[in-house]
Design an enzyme around this catalytic site. Structure first.
Site, PDB file in Angstrom:
ATOM      1  N   LYS A 146      21.421  43.182 -21.621  1.00 53.48           N
ATOM      2  CA  LYS A 146      22.443  42.965 -22.653  1.00 53.48           C
ATOM      3  C   LYS A 146      23.199  41.657 -22.415  1.00 53.48           C
ATOM      4  CE  LYS A 146      24.305  47.200 -22.351  1.00 53.48           C
ATOM      5  NZ  LYS A 146      23.320  48.099 -21.760  1.00 53.48           N
ATOM      6  N   TYR A 180      29.531  41.200 -18.293  1.00 53.84           N
ATOM      7  CA  TYR A 180      28.545  40.595 -17.400  1.00 53.84           C
ATOM      8  C   TYR A 180      28.923  39.142 -17.092  1.00 53.84           C
ATOM      9  CZ  TYR A 180      25.287  44.457 -18.481  1.00 53.84           C
ATOM     10  OH  TYR A 180      24.675  45.675 -18.621  1.00 53.84           O
TER      11      TYR A 180
END
Length: 394
Positions: A146, A180
């Protein structure tokens, strides 16, 4: 360099700290680092999690469990500041209280890592500084594919094209950010001159855990078991594209754990300035259409001739099945679990109705010498068998 060479000891023994040790990847990492074959290389393993594991917890002399809420900075400092001998950190945890694509999720996950680093780094002297008595050699961060997409939509035809994301693919802008990116940037800032770091980016992770929010094996195992118990057809509920085409990459947790260890113990993989990122994937592509009948048969469920259903929504269909699962657990003598410990039906719906292709390239990790691969069907069948051995499913 071959995968088989990844466990050659280079000193008197590494000391690992696994953050998220009760999760699907953390459990497998702990198993591998505490195995008899690894004992000469890994002299001590710390496992950190908010709560202890209830099913087959690690039990060996050089494993030390630390119960710690990483969102509590005072508790993190109290529980972790005494870890002065850590050489390798494996970060395989994340805060799931808020939606993945929310700003709150970014803030919580960054706070967890800040609290851990503030507690550990001052006492883990750098291997890059002279006269260091102990050394933090490597930090292995797990994120995922992702990294390459924005989940907030709207989605267009560009996301539907067949493409494999490489590690060099640019970051994607989104209104609320991507945690992230926050964690990668934090590592780059905090580990400068303190240790090397790599990032592992798996796809759809396949393993066994009762403490993972996104647990595809738990979903499939519970769904198939309930279908068998109630004599319901084992139907696939999703989109035609997700049924027939390559949409997601599978990542066997055995491969994910092994790639973490490989990256952490090979100095020629390190980039001590900017870190290295690696996709972490089984390799061969798969479709649910080819896997579904074999999966249903393995679970003892009734597989209908027409397995595909565009109307079936697991969140609705399974909403009232909690009591059914309790009956199965009692009847079959399984480990005591609630249905929600194993299955997240909103997650399963999102996997089977994924609006974009999320496929990665293995070219970089292959080029660096990590060659382990699994067929996704083999991964699914292996983990179903292990879940039976652990008496999680019948």
């Amino acid at each position: 360099m071959s995968t088989k060479e990844s466990h050659k000891a280079t000193n008197n023994g590494h000391v690992a700290a696994i953050f998220g040790v009760t999760g699907v990847v953390g459990k497998e990492l702990a198993r591998r680092l505490t195995s008899a074959s690894s004992k000469s290389e890994w002299k001590k393993v710390y496992g950190i999690a908010r709560n202890p594991d209830r099913i087959n917890p690690i039990n060996c002399s050089h494993y030390h469990f630390i119960q710690c809420d990483l969102l509590n900075r005072f508790e993190a400092h109290q529980r972790l500041s005494s870890l002065r001998d850590v050489t390798h950190i494996f970060w395989v945890t994340w805060a799931s209280q808020y939606g993945y694509d929310s700003r709150e999720c970014c803030e919580q996950n960054k706070a967890m890592m800040v609290n851990a680093l503030n507690a550990v780094l001052p006492n883990a002297k750098s291997s890059f500084l002279p006269k260091a008595k102990s050394s933090l050699k490597h930090f292995s961060l797990q994120t995922g594919l992702k990294h390459y997409v924005c989940l907030q939509g709207p989605f267009n035809n560009e996301e539907s094209k067949v493409r494999c994301y490489s590690e060099e693919s640019p970051r994607v802008r989104s209104e609320n950010g991507n945690f992230y990116y926050d964690l990668e940037d934090l590592l780059k800032e905090r580990l400068r001159n303190k240790g090397a770091w790599t990032i592992q980016r798996p796809g759809l992770i396949m393993g066994s855990s009762c403490r993972s929010v996104y647990n595809i094996m738990g979903c499939l195992g519970v769904y198939g078991t309930i279908c068998r118990h109630l004599k319901l057809p084992f139907a696939f509920g999703g989109t035609k594209k997700c049924w027939e085409e390559f949409v997601l990459d599978g990542s066997d947790v055995r491969l994910v754990a092994e790639q973490h260890i490989w990256a952490a113990t090979h100095e020629d993989v390190y980039d001590t300035t900017n870190g290295q990122a690696f996709n972490c994937l089984n390799g061969p592509g798969f479709t649910w259409k080819e896997i579904w009948p074999i999966l249903g048969k393995n679970l003892g469920a009734q597989v209908p001739n027409d397995m595909f259903s565009g109307e079936l929504c697991y969140t609705r269909a399974m909403a009232d099945k909690g009591k059914v699962w309790e009956e199965i657990v009692e009847k079959e003598g399984l480990v005591q679990t609630k249905m929600e410990d194993l299955a997240n039906w909103e997650f399963l719906d999102s996997v089977f109705r994924c609006p974009f292709r999320l496929l990665g390239s293995r070219d970089k990790v292959d080029r660096f010498g990590f060659t382990l691969r699994y067929k996704t069907l083999d991964s699914i069948l292996y983990w179903l068998d292990l879940m039976r051995d652990d008496k999680i499913i019948p």
